[in-house]
Scaffold this motif. Structure first.
Motif, PDB file in Angstrom:
ATOM      1  N   UNK A 193      46.454  42.947  43.159  1.00  0.00           N
ATOM      2  CA  UNK A 193      46.562  44.234  43.854  1.00  0.00           C
ATOM      3  C   UNK A 193      45.421  45.186  43.527  1.00  0.00           C
ATOM      4  N   UNK A 200      46.976  35.311  38.133  1.00  0.00           N
ATOM      5  CA  UNK A 200      48.197  36.132  38.058  1.00  0.00           C
ATOM      6  C   UNK A 200      48.879  35.992  36.700  1.00  0.00           C
ATOM      7  N   UNK A 247      41.314  37.322  46.403  1.00  0.00           N
ATOM      8  CA  UNK A 247      42.075  36.879  47.581  1.00  0.00           C
ATOM      9  C   UNK A 247      42.422  38.042  48.507  1.00  0.00           C
ATOM     10  N   UNK A 272      45.143  39.013  51.335  1.00  0.00           N
ATOM     11  CA  UNK A 272      46.430  38.302  51.422  1.00  0.00           C
ATOM     12  C   UNK A 272      47.465  38.938  50.494  1.00  0.00           C
ATOM     13  N   UNK A 273      48.742  38.678  50.748  1.00  0.00           N
ATOM     14  CA  UNK A 273      49.769  39.260  49.875  1.00  0.00           C
ATOM     15  C   UNK A 273      49.739  38.643  48.478  1.00  0.00           C
ATOM     16  N   UNK A 274      49.127  37.456  48.338  1.00  0.00           N
ATOM     17  CA  UNK A 274      49.044  36.811  47.037  1.00  0.00           C
ATOM     18  C   UNK A 274      47.791  37.244  46.267  1.00  0.00           C
ATOM     19  N   UNK A 275      47.157  38.322  46.725  1.00  0.00           N
ATOM     20  CA  UNK A 275      45.963  38.836  46.057  1.00  0.00           C
ATOM     21  C   UNK A 275      46.310  39.516  44.735  1.00  0.00           C
TER      22      UNK A 275
END
Lengths: 318, 318
Positions: free
Chosen positions: B287, B257, B279, B282-285
């Motif tokens: 996008x 990130x 990832x 998951x929301x922490x992927x």
């Protein structure tokens, strides 16, 4: 060219004397004296070593083993007053060579504020060195807010420096990892606690210097930002990376590329000189090390070695 | 231009069918399996439609980390792992051009873990296994795990390291998603250190260990680990070289990130060691992962291609 070291430790002579004589010192001991030989040195011997290293000024802090936040607040407040009086005496005897950072009894915020006020406003100290946590509490806890407010008003600097077990210790105690990884994780969590807990918004002029280059805060901030992006940090108006430049950091990264990244992300005006004297994890020849870094300009080296600290501590440059 | 994603998860349909109809599944319930994320309920067909939209050609699928269940009786964990692996195997059979698999293995029992890894790799054609950073508090320098590494080395299996359960930092700071944003990266640094300082990488020179989340803080924090190795004998008990020499023995996904963090990782470990990991879901992927990599201005086109598919093609023999 000058140099001012914000990360240099002291062991109180009164403690050393008590341990050698088998006495109790503010509830500590009697017990063996197990400290680095340099920590027994007199201020004069210390200054000789500073001369050899090319360090002009140490902003001296009593070592982290003297936090004792788990102890009785009144007893530890008295211990800390004695620590601070010793550091004060060093700064009076050698005003050109020493400034001081106080110990304050963080387990009682009123007493901590009182001692910080005495040290800063009566003894002329720069601020205080404190741990990453107080008996398991992080600095986003509301009970600490009056301390940040008081420090902000005094213009006091906090140097954040771990004490006792770091976050890595419960996972592994091998290979010196509680220090080599743990210190840096602790510092990242403290950055997150101050930022995500809203302290930096509540105290816009608070001066916090994160030891060990702020640990992993700068490198890891992208993942913290992602957390803000997906709505998990609604309490802060900006992503965590926007707060990087709100902190100060010492240059104790043991890595040129890490220091370069820190400068690029936090800003050169936020990075100061810190060596961890006299511990084995220190920078051995710290001035030489900074001056040898090929990826830094001369202006950047001078900013780190002394200019930023002079500004931060309000010291005169002549 | 192709793209192969090694960090993509699945919640098994067999688990969902059981728990959503009110039954438990090997002791697991609707509290497990990250069912709050609707994408975890998607069929393989829906997954592939999303991959098409994202421009991802192949996912190397692993079950979500909640399916580790290392603290259960080994027979239960083995049954969970077998069901997970059989379902992923079926996905790879149904879509051999789009999906490959990483196994779940019962790490609390080395013999059982080796047996399931052998079945998954040699009978089901899976690429290796995803495992946690610790097994019931034990790190991977513990001698009991060595047979697993030796077996994986011989099979050519990839060991993909991905936290499960409580990470470092969670206990001190339970708020602000720190357990994920700092904890995942701290866990990975300690795992790098456990493999390296523990001597595993010397004993298993061909072991393929892939550290998720860009290896966490390992690369940025290596200078302090090197300093620890230089000054502390306990850091040298198993290794004759500084830990930084081992950085290029590992693989890393690109899930930082942060462009400067990824750039530093490339410069520190070598471009041939970095692979695409997103990832999903998951929301922490990341996008739009292919678009993100392609948009990075500090990477050359060759570096982008190496990350997006070339390195994984070579590593996995796809």
């Amino acid at each position: 060219m000058r140099s001012i070291d914000i990360h240099a430790h002291v062991t109180p002579q009164s403690y050393i004397k008590a341990m050698k004589e088998g006495q109790v010192w503010h509830g500590v001991g009697p017990g063996p004296l197990d400290i680095e030989p340099q920590l027994e040195w007199t201020p004069e011997q210390r200054i000789k070593d500073m001369d050899s290293l090319g360090v002009d000024v140490q902003v001296a802090s009593t070592g982290a083993q003297f936090y004792y936040y788990g102890g009785d607040a009144q007893v530890i407040a008295a211990m800390h007053r004695e620590c601070n009086d010793e550091v004060y005496q060093m700064t009076i005897d050698h005003p050109d060579r020493f400034k001081g950072l106080a110990q304050i009894p963080m387990q009682n915020v009123d007493l901590a504020i009182a001692e910080l006020d005495r040290c800063v406003n009566q003894l002329g100290m720069a601020g205080a060195m404190i741990d990453d946590k107080v008996n398991g509490k992080t600095f986003d806890e509301p009970e600490f807010l009056p301390l940040w407010k008081a420090a902000e008003q005094m213009g006091a600097v906090f140097l954040i420096h771990q004490g006792g077990g770091t976050l890595v210790a419960p996972r592994t105690r091998s290979y010196h990892l509680p220090n080599t990884i743990g210190n840096l994780v602790d510092r990242a969590v403290t950055f997150a606690s101050f930022v995500m807990g809203g302290v930096m918004d509540a105290c816009p002029d608070l001066k916090i210097c994160l030891a060990h280059g702020g640990g992993y805060a700068c490198y890891g901030v992208g993942r913290m930002d992602r957390s803000w992006d997906v709505g998990r940090l609604p309490q802060i108006p900006q992503p965590p990376s926007a707060y990087l430049s709100r902190f100060y950091y010492d240059c104790l990264t043991h890595s040129e590329s890490a220091l370069r990244m820190l400068i690029d992300m936090a800003g050169i005006d936020k990075v100061v000189f810190g060596t961890d004297w006299p511990f084995d994890m220190q920078i051995d020849w710290p001035v030489a090390w900074v001056l040898s870094l090929e990826s830094l300009t001369q202006d950047e080296k001078e900013a780190i070695l002394w200019k930023n600290m002079e500004k931060l501590l309000g010291m005169s440059s002549d | 231009m192709r793209s192969i994603d090694i960090h993509a998860h699945s919640t098994p349909q067999c688990f969902q069918r059981a728990v959503l109809s009110g039954n438990d599944w090997h002791g697991m319930t609707t509290a497990d399996g990250e069912l709050f994320n609707p994408r975890n309920a998607w069929t393989p067909e829906q997954r592939i439609a999303d991959m098409n939209s994202l421009g991802v050609d192949i996912q190397v699928v692993s079950t979500n980390a909640g399916f580790y269940q290392y603290d259960k009786d080994v027979a239960v964990t083995t049954a969970i792992a077998r069901d997970c692996n059989d379902e992923i195997y079926q996905m790879t059979m149904d879509y051999p051009d789009r999906l490959a698999g990483l196994a779940n293995i019962p790490m609390q029992d080395a013999s059982a873990a080796i047996a399931e890894l052998d079945r998954a790799v040699n009978q089901l054609g899976m690429k290796g296994a995803m495992i946690g950073d610790q097994v019931n508090g034990k790190t991977f320098d513990e001698p009991e795990f060595l047979p697993i590494w030796q077996a994986a080395e011989q099979m050519g299996a990839v060991i993909f390291i991905h936290q499960g359960g409580s990470t470092i930092g969670t206990k001190r700071q339970p708020r602000y998603h720190v357990r994920n944003t700092i904890g995942n990266l701290a866990d990975r640094a300690v795992t790098f250190a456990a493999f390296t300082f523990g001597g595993v990488m010397d004993k298993c020179p061909d072991l393929k260990v892939l550290l998720a989340h860009g290896g966490g803080y390992a690369c940025f924090g290596i200078g302090r680990m090197d300093r620890g190795w230089q000054v502390r004998s306990e850091a040298r008990v198993n290794i004759d070289q500084p830990p930084s020499n081992y950085l290029n023995k590992f693989y890393y996904d690109c899930l930082t990130h942060s462009e400067p963090a990824l750039r530093m990782l490339i410069d520190t470990v070598g471009i041939e060691r970095i692979v695409l990991g997103t990832d999903w879901p998951a929301d922490m992927k990341i996008d739009w992962p292919v678009s993100w990599v392609m948009g990075l201005q500090s990477l050359t086109l060759e570096e982008k291609e190496a990350i997006l598919w070339k390195n994984l093609e070579e590593m996995l023999g796809l």
